[in-house]
Design an enzyme around this catalytic site. Sequence first.
Site, PDB file in Angstrom:
ATOM      1  N   HIS A  11     -73.180  -8.043 -21.351  1.00 18.50           N
ATOM      2  CA  HIS A  11     -72.410  -6.924 -20.795  1.00 18.50           C
ATOM      3  C   HIS A  11     -73.263  -6.014 -19.910  1.00 18.50           C
ATOM      4  CE1 HIS A  11     -74.426  -4.070 -23.480  1.00 18.50           C
ATOM      5  NE2 HIS A  11     -74.315  -5.002 -24.421  1.00 18.50           N
ATOM      6  N   GLU A  84     -72.181  -8.799 -30.979  1.00 10.95           N
ATOM      7  CA  GLU A  84     -73.601  -8.618 -31.250  1.00 10.95           C
ATOM      8  C   GLU A  84     -73.871  -8.772 -32.754  1.00 10.95           C
ATOM      9  OE1 GLU A  84     -76.685  -8.837 -30.888  1.00 10.95           O
ATOM     10  OE2 GLU A  84     -77.019  -7.344 -29.310  1.00 10.95           O
TER      11      GLU A  84
END
Length: 212
Positions: A11, A84
Amino acid sequence: MQATRILAIRHGETAWNAQARIQGHQDIALNATGLRQAQRLAQALAAEPVRAIYASDLQRAYRTAQAVADATGAPLVPEPSLRERGFGAFEGRTFAEVEAAWPEQARRWRERDPHYAPAGGESLHTLRLRVTETVQRLAARHPGELIVLVAHGGTLDVLYRAATGQDLQAPRTWQLANAAINRLLWTPQGLTLVGWADTQHLEGAARDENAG
């Protein structure tokens, strides 16, 4: 079986990236730099024949993926298992704060103990199983096609290690830059590295850290 081509993307930047804060599963938005990175990434991928985009459901990844979906016209699918690593009690803190509060736990984290998990978080071993099983499942849907995976530093670290045969405790010598383009091939035999950390489409150096 034809190989599946994968573009694996971390990202764009967030305020916590800039502050070196551990994000984990915290749902932190892109900052202004991250939004610009997402747009430049989208422009770079606009002509790629993307069949599908799978993104972590955390907004920093999903928003980055949405820019790519808008540019390519490919369908965007949220995939929570691309998140994550969960860092539990460490989330929201810097490494220095973790080290001050929990020196022994910080040591085990720094040494990449594969079975160590922060309180309420995940171990590297658990993360690797989650990520590799997810990528295998998604890539197997698209033989001979190109897909985009938009995720996080820890997620991409697992993919690089899988593609290059590095174990979980090997020191990291590769970049995990925000909005960089990383290219992999997948077959049922596993992942192969094609190209890594391409940031030519970004105006400046992308931030490199692996806690979000």
